[in-house]
Enzyme design. Structure first.
Site, PDB file in Angstrom:
ATOM      1  N   TYR A  35       0.850  -1.208   0.000  1.00 59.96           N
ATOM      2  CA  TYR A  35       0.000   0.000   0.000  1.00 59.96           C
ATOM      3  C   TYR A  35       0.879   1.250   0.000  1.00 59.96           C
ATOM      4  O   TYR A  35       0.653   2.191  -0.775  1.00 59.96           O
ATOM      5  CB  TYR A  35      -0.912  -0.007   1.224  1.00 59.96           C
ATOM      6  CG  TYR A  35      -1.856   1.179   1.280  1.00 59.96           C
ATOM      7  CD1 TYR A  35      -3.133   1.104   0.738  1.00 59.96           C
ATOM      8  CD2 TYR A  35      -1.458   2.383   1.872  1.00 59.96           C
ATOM      9  CE1 TYR A  35      -4.002   2.191   0.784  1.00 59.96           C
ATOM     10  CE2 TYR A  35      -2.308   3.479   1.921  1.00 59.96           C
ATOM     11  CZ  TYR A  35      -3.581   3.374   1.368  1.00 59.96           C
ATOM     12  OH  TYR A  35      -4.428   4.456   1.395  1.00 59.96           O
ATOM     13  N   LEU A  82     -30.358  12.939  22.095  1.00 52.50           N
ATOM     14  CA  LEU A  82     -31.296  11.911  22.544  1.00 52.50           C
ATOM     15  C   LEU A  82     -31.611  12.093  24.028  1.00 52.50           C
ATOM     16  O   LEU A  82     -30.765  12.541  24.802  1.00 52.50           O
ATOM     17  CB  LEU A  82     -30.705  10.514  22.327  1.00 52.50           C
ATOM     18  CG  LEU A  82     -30.426  10.088  20.886  1.00 52.50           C
ATOM     19  CD1 LEU A  82     -29.820   8.689  20.870  1.00 52.50           C
ATOM     20  CD2 LEU A  82     -31.684  10.127  20.046  1.00 52.50           C
ATOM     21  N   GLU A 111     -27.765  -0.141  19.108  1.00 50.59           N
ATOM     22  CA  GLU A 111     -26.408   0.136  18.651  1.00 50.59           C
ATOM     23  C   GLU A 111     -25.559   0.623  19.820  1.00 50.59           C
ATOM     24  O   GLU A 111     -26.079   1.208  20.772  1.00 50.59           O
ATOM     25  CB  GLU A 111     -26.427   1.217  17.560  1.00 50.59           C
ATOM     26  CG  GLU A 111     -27.239   0.844  16.333  1.00 50.59           C
ATOM     27  CD  GLU A 111     -27.494   2.052  15.452  1.00 50.59           C
ATOM     28  OE1 GLU A 111     -26.631   2.371  14.622  1.00 50.59           O
ATOM     29  OE2 GLU A 111     -28.563   2.690  15.607  1.00 50.59           O
ATOM     30  N   LYS A 113     -23.287   3.097  21.786  1.00 52.49           N
ATOM     31  CA  LYS A 113     -23.189   4.558  21.800  1.00 52.49           C
ATOM     32  C   LYS A 113     -21.712   4.942  21.894  1.00 52.49           C
ATOM     33  O   LYS A 113     -21.102   4.863  22.959  1.00 52.49           O
ATOM     34  CB  LYS A 113     -23.971   5.137  22.975  1.00 52.49           C
ATOM     35  CG  LYS A 113     -24.057   6.647  22.956  1.00 52.49           C
ATOM     36  CD  LYS A 113     -24.958   7.155  24.081  1.00 52.49           C
ATOM     37  CE  LYS A 113     -25.089   8.668  24.011  1.00 52.49           C
ATOM     38  NZ  LYS A 113     -23.787   9.328  24.242  1.00 52.49           N
ATOM     39  N   ASP A 115     -18.371   6.934  22.216  1.00 52.30           N
ATOM     40  CA  ASP A 115     -17.995   8.103  23.008  1.00 52.30           C
ATOM     41  C   ASP A 115     -17.044   8.959  22.184  1.00 52.30           C
ATOM     42  O   ASP A 115     -15.818   8.860  22.294  1.00 52.30           O
ATOM     43  CB  ASP A 115     -17.336   7.650  24.311  1.00 52.30           C
ATOM     44  CG  ASP A 115     -17.328   8.760  25.355  1.00 52.30           C
ATOM     45  OD1 ASP A 115     -17.992   9.787  25.136  1.00 52.30           O
ATOM     46  OD2 ASP A 115     -16.652   8.592  26.386  1.00 52.30           O
ATOM     47  N   TYR A 220     -24.100   6.195  11.252  1.00 55.95           N
ATOM     48  CA  TYR A 220     -25.272   5.492  11.784  1.00 55.95           C
ATOM     49  C   TYR A 220     -26.621   6.050  11.327  1.00 55.95           C
ATOM     50  O   TYR A 220     -27.664   5.560  11.740  1.00 55.95           O
ATOM     51  CB  TYR A 220     -25.241   5.503  13.319  1.00 55.95           C
ATOM     52  CG  TYR A 220     -25.071   6.872  13.944  1.00 55.95           C
ATOM     53  CD1 TYR A 220     -26.086   7.832  13.896  1.00 55.95           C
ATOM     54  CD2 TYR A 220     -23.882   7.211  14.583  1.00 55.95           C
ATOM     55  CE1 TYR A 220     -25.923   9.082  14.457  1.00 55.95           C
ATOM     56  CE2 TYR A 220     -23.708   8.459  15.156  1.00 55.95           C
ATOM     57  CZ  TYR A 220     -24.739   9.387  15.096  1.00 55.95           C
ATOM     58  OH  TYR A 220     -24.565  10.633  15.647  1.00 55.95           O
ATOM     59  N   LYS A 285     -33.489   2.476  19.104  1.00 50.57           N
ATOM     60  CA  LYS A 285     -34.346   3.201  18.168  1.00 50.57           C
ATOM     61  C   LYS A 285     -35.486   2.304  17.698  1.00 50.57           C
ATOM     62  O   LYS A 285     -35.272   1.112  17.446  1.00 50.57           O
ATOM     63  CB  LYS A 285     -33.548   3.649  16.933  1.00 50.57           C
ATOM     64  CG  LYS A 285     -32.385   4.573  17.237  1.00 50.57           C
ATOM     65  CD  LYS A 285     -31.570   4.865  15.982  1.00 50.57           C
ATOM     66  CE  LYS A 285     -30.357   5.729  16.312  1.00 50.57           C
ATOM     67  NZ  LYS A 285     -29.485   5.931  15.130  1.00 50.57           N
ATOM     68  N   LYS A 309     -27.565   5.067  29.353  1.00 55.04           N
ATOM     69  CA  LYS A 309     -26.225   5.435  29.798  1.00 55.04           C
ATOM     70  C   LYS A 309     -25.735   4.436  30.847  1.00 55.04           C
ATOM     71  O   LYS A 309     -26.459   4.121  31.792  1.00 55.04           O
ATOM     72  CB  LYS A 309     -26.222   6.849  30.382  1.00 55.04           C
ATOM     73  CG  LYS A 309     -26.734   7.929  29.435  1.00 55.04           C
ATOM     74  CD  LYS A 309     -25.910   8.030  28.164  1.00 55.04           C
ATOM     75  CE  LYS A 309     -24.542   8.596  28.393  1.00 55.04           C
ATOM     76  NZ  LYS A 309     -24.520  10.047  28.682  1.00 55.04           N
ATOM     77  N   CYS A 403     -30.191  36.931  50.443  1.00 55.47           N
ATOM     78  CA  CYS A 403     -29.453  36.691  49.197  1.00 55.47           C
ATOM     79  C   CYS A 403     -27.966  36.977  49.395  1.00 55.47           C
ATOM     80  O   CYS A 403     -27.602  38.042  49.901  1.00 55.47           O
ATOM     81  CB  CYS A 403     -30.018  37.583  48.089  1.00 55.47           C
ATOM     82  SG  CYS A 403     -29.068  37.506  46.545  1.00 55.47           S
ATOM     83  N   CYS A 406     -27.161  40.367  47.145  1.00 50.49           N
ATOM     84  CA  CYS A 406     -27.726  41.698  47.405  1.00 50.49           C
ATOM     85  C   CYS A 406     -28.235  41.872  48.829  1.00 50.49           C
ATOM     86  O   CYS A 406     -28.680  42.960  49.191  1.00 50.49           O
ATOM     87  CB  CYS A 406     -28.847  41.998  46.410  1.00 50.49           C
ATOM     88  SG  CYS A 406     -30.331  40.969  46.640  1.00 50.49           S
ATOM     89  N   CYS A 421     -34.278  34.774  45.213  1.00 47.28           N
ATOM     90  CA  CYS A 421     -34.170  36.198  45.485  1.00 47.28           C
ATOM     91  C   CYS A 421     -35.098  36.906  44.506  1.00 47.28           C
ATOM     92  O   CYS A 421     -34.962  36.730  43.287  1.00 47.28           O
ATOM     93  CB  CYS A 421     -32.729  36.682  45.282  1.00 47.28           C
ATOM     94  SG  CYS A 421     -32.557  38.481  45.349  1.00 47.28           S
ATOM     95  N   CYS A 426     -31.037  42.818  41.893  1.00 45.72           N
ATOM     96  CA  CYS A 426     -29.951  41.986  42.425  1.00 45.72           C
ATOM     97  C   CYS A 426     -28.816  41.913  41.395  1.00 45.72           C
ATOM     98  O   CYS A 426     -29.034  41.514  40.251  1.00 45.72           O
ATOM     99  CB  CYS A 426     -30.481  40.583  42.729  1.00 45.72           C
ATOM    100  SG  CYS A 426     -29.182  39.417  43.219  1.00 45.72           S
TER     101      CYS A 426
END
Length: 665
Positions: A35, A82, A111, A113, A115, A220, A285, A309, A403, A406, A421, A426
């Site tokens: 190659y 999603l 499928e 997922k 990362d 995909y 899906k 997940k 707060c 303020c 608040c 503020c």
């Protein structure tokens, strides 16, 4: 064709075949040395005969000139995210909703997922012409030069089709290890994980650096309407993509039931470490396109898909302090300050505590040893306390009565879990409000980052968002790291924002419960700020997708005298107060689409689904994803399924494609 041109053509063909076999099918046809020898021959021939270089030549993968920046790309169809599932209960709830919507006859495709970084690729007549990042889902960045260096991405398809596809670019584990090893040798900062390394590699202005990072990809999906390409569902579409020469992930499964889905998840939860690349979950899906159409979309995600997940990694550390921040709506949010600890590949020193109820529920105290994980592998959160290691003098944490920004007394509105608040002056709320106002999806004022906004308020150059339009170059050059050119660019960007359409201003104002989609709906319906400010709760509730809470919030917002004064200040400074989008005004009876809700179903022959949708909307029609009693008209193509049956049962008017085209002309 002379001998040199013919040899160049032969080498292109051979190297494409060998590259596809090696990088996509993982079945090398020749030795690496063969190659490399052919590639060097092609490089030499092209250098001597540049007039014969093909746009999709394998030599273009090595990277080229350094870019000054990335151009923006508007996606033809939005790249939506999603919704997530984190356990079996979430998945069974998703399955229950699918069954309620489409009946009992449906199936799933599962499928891995990946990362990595979501990308979009566009081909014309089979040749790769543009690649882009996901960006905000609507607008991404043109990274064509960098994506050409990813050898798994075909520069020419096996068929001369014009198509846009979506996928995930990623860095294999081996490439990641090699990259960090070289950075150690060079004394450079290490990448935290392969996802960050992939994202950083694809956003290099020098594509030669990207080429050296050895990225890969899986494709995909088709951008837009899969039915236009003659396919009935997602499973068939993945095979179609493979036949075109795209790399798709073979580790997928066709599942008849949710139990099959759960078995697939269990399999890859255990086998995940054995993969050559990182995954953070499983994508599920609904397979059939007709059922996907019936299920439709929310504002941010499809209803027919969900991402499971994997359980997050949990670590133990110390809670040092609790810091309070005030948001643009006045909500006071506690944040845990932690002894820094590595969680899921990144160092974490802060974690959201959300509200007072969570602190009490988990009995979180200063000095506690706590268990931390990242929700969805992204947001650090405290999931529990190791009570056995609690210091003897640890006391329960008390939220403030005033707060922190303020010093006004805070309130807890009935049914609201958060302390708030309610002081409109503020300084913390004003600062967060300005940051939101200038953000990309609001007024989109480039160059006004958080640090600049904080300086403008600190120097008293602005008191609210209207003050942005009074800024001068002379004022801006006094800010830290703000030169003459940056100041000029910022003043120009502020001036440019005056011409934004009304929906951007509405979203930028930060009206409670009004997001981007609602802002667009309100702007399109009322057309002017004045008309919206006079609207009643009942008038607002009559609008599709505007509910009780939102209607009441909008009316209350504009009833506030300080808000009315702010709107007047913005008007005085020339900010546009009208909707600039396309809104077709037609006389009653002049066309059959105006004001009607229309559903498209089945495969159209002469128009794509997106083309038909665009033409109908240009004539004032509303294209919906599912048939209901509110539907006025259903357009049917070939193989129309449940939507046609439902339309017939409800007695809704039905047209075929020929009648649609006749009315569009």
């Amino acid at each position: 064709m002379n001998e040199i041109e013919q040899r160049i053509a032969e080498l292109n063909k051979l190297l494409h075949e060998y590259g596809y076999a090696y990088y996509v099918e993982d079945k090398p046809l020749v030795e690496d040395s063969v190659y490399d020898q052919l590639l060097h021959e092609l490089i030499a021939l092209e250098e001597a005969n540049p007039q014969f270089i093909y746009v999709d030549s394998p030599t273009q993968r090595v990277g080229g000139a350094v870019l000054e920046g990335f151009q923006k790309v508007t996606h033809q169809t939005a790249m939506l995210s999603l919704s997530n599932a984190f356990n079996e209960a979430d998945l069974r709830d998703f399955d229950r909703k699918i069954a309620q919507a489409v009946g009992s006859n449906y199936s799933y495709v599962c499928e891995l997922k990946i990362d990595g970084l979501a990308i979009s690729l566009r081909y014309e007549n089979g040749v790769f012409v543009q690649g882009a990042t996901r960006g905000d889902g609507s607008v991404g960045e043109d990274i064509t030069a960098n994506l050409k260096t990813v050898k798994a991405i075909p520069l020419r398809l096996k068929k001369p089709v014009t198509i846009e596809v979506r996928g995930e670019a990623y860095m294999p584990k081996k490439s990641f290890e090699q990259l960090n090893a070289s950075r150690i040798e060079n004394g450079e900062e290490l990448f935290a994980n392969p996802r960050n390394a992939a994202a950083g590699s694809l956003r290099q202005l020098d594509s030669k650096i990207t080429a050296s990072r050895n990225l890969s990809t899986f494709i995909y999906a088709i951008g837009g309407d899969g039915e236009s390409y003659g396919m009935a569902g997602h499973w068939e579409m993945l095979k179609y993509l493979e036949n075109l020469g795209f790399p798709s992930n073979k580790e997928r499964e066709y599942c008849e039931t949710i139990d099959d889905v759960l078995a697939f998840i269990q399999k890859w939860t255990e086998a995940r470490p054995n993969l050559a690349y990182e995954i953070d979950g499983i994508v599920i899906k609904v397979n059939a396109y007709a059922q996907q159409d019936e299920l439709g979309f929310t504002a941010k995600s499809p209803r027919w898909a969900i991402a499971y997940k994997f359980p997050a990694e949990e670590v133990v550390t110390k809670l040092i302090d609790i810091e309070l921040t005030v948001g643009r709506t006045g909500v006071i949010t506690p944040t845990a300050i932690l002894t820094p600890v590595l969680v899921a590949g990144t160092t974490v020193s802060r974690a959201s505590l959300h509200n007072e109820d969570l602190i009490r529920e988990k009995d979180i105290r200063l000095g506690d040893t706590v268990i931390v994980r990242k929700a969805g592998d992204i947001i650090p959160q405290i999931v529990g306390v190791i009570v056995e290691q609690r210091p003897e003098d640890a006391v329960s944490y008390q939220m403030p009565t005033h707060c922190p920004a303020c010093d006004e007394e805070v309130v807890r509105i009935e049914t609201d879990v958060a302390l708030r608040c309610v002081n409109p002056l503020c300084p913390a709320q004003i600062a967060e409000g300005v940051k939101h106002f200038v953000s990309r999806n609001a007024m989109n004022i480039d160059g006004l980052g958080e640090k600049v906004v904080e300086q403008l308020l600190r120097e008293n150059y602005i008191q609210d968002v209207s003050g942005l339009y009074d800024l001068t170059i002379e004022q801006l050059v006094n800010l830290d790291r703000m030169g003459q050119k940056s100041a000029t660019n910022l003043v120009d960007a502020v001036a440019k924002s005056k011409d934004n359409s009304l929906e951007r201003l509405l979203f930028g104002l930060g009206i409670r419960h009004v997001g981007e989609k609602a802002a667009k709906i309100l702007a399109e319906h009322f057309e002017t700020m004045d008309a919206l400010m006079l609207a009643t709760v009942d008038q607002l509730k009559d609008i599709h997708e505007i509910g009780d809470k939102m209607a009441e919030s909008v009316v209350a917002y504009f009833a506030n005298e300080q808000i009315q004064e702010l709107i007047n200040r913005l008007k005085d400074r020339g900010i546009n107060m009208t909707y600039k989008g396309k809104k077709v005004v037609v006389e009653v009876g002049t066309n059959p689409f105006a004001g009607k809700t229309i559903v498209l179903t089945g495969k159209l022959q002469q128009l794509t689904r997106n083309e038909a949708k665009a033409k109908i909307e240009q004539l004032g029609g509303i294209v919906a994803g599912s048939v209901s009693k509110k539907t006025d008209l259903v357009i049917v193509g070939e193989d129309a399924g449940s939507k046609l049956e439902k339309a017939q049962s409800l007695g809704i008017e039905i047209w075929d494609e020929l009648r649609l085209i006749d009315q569009l002309l």
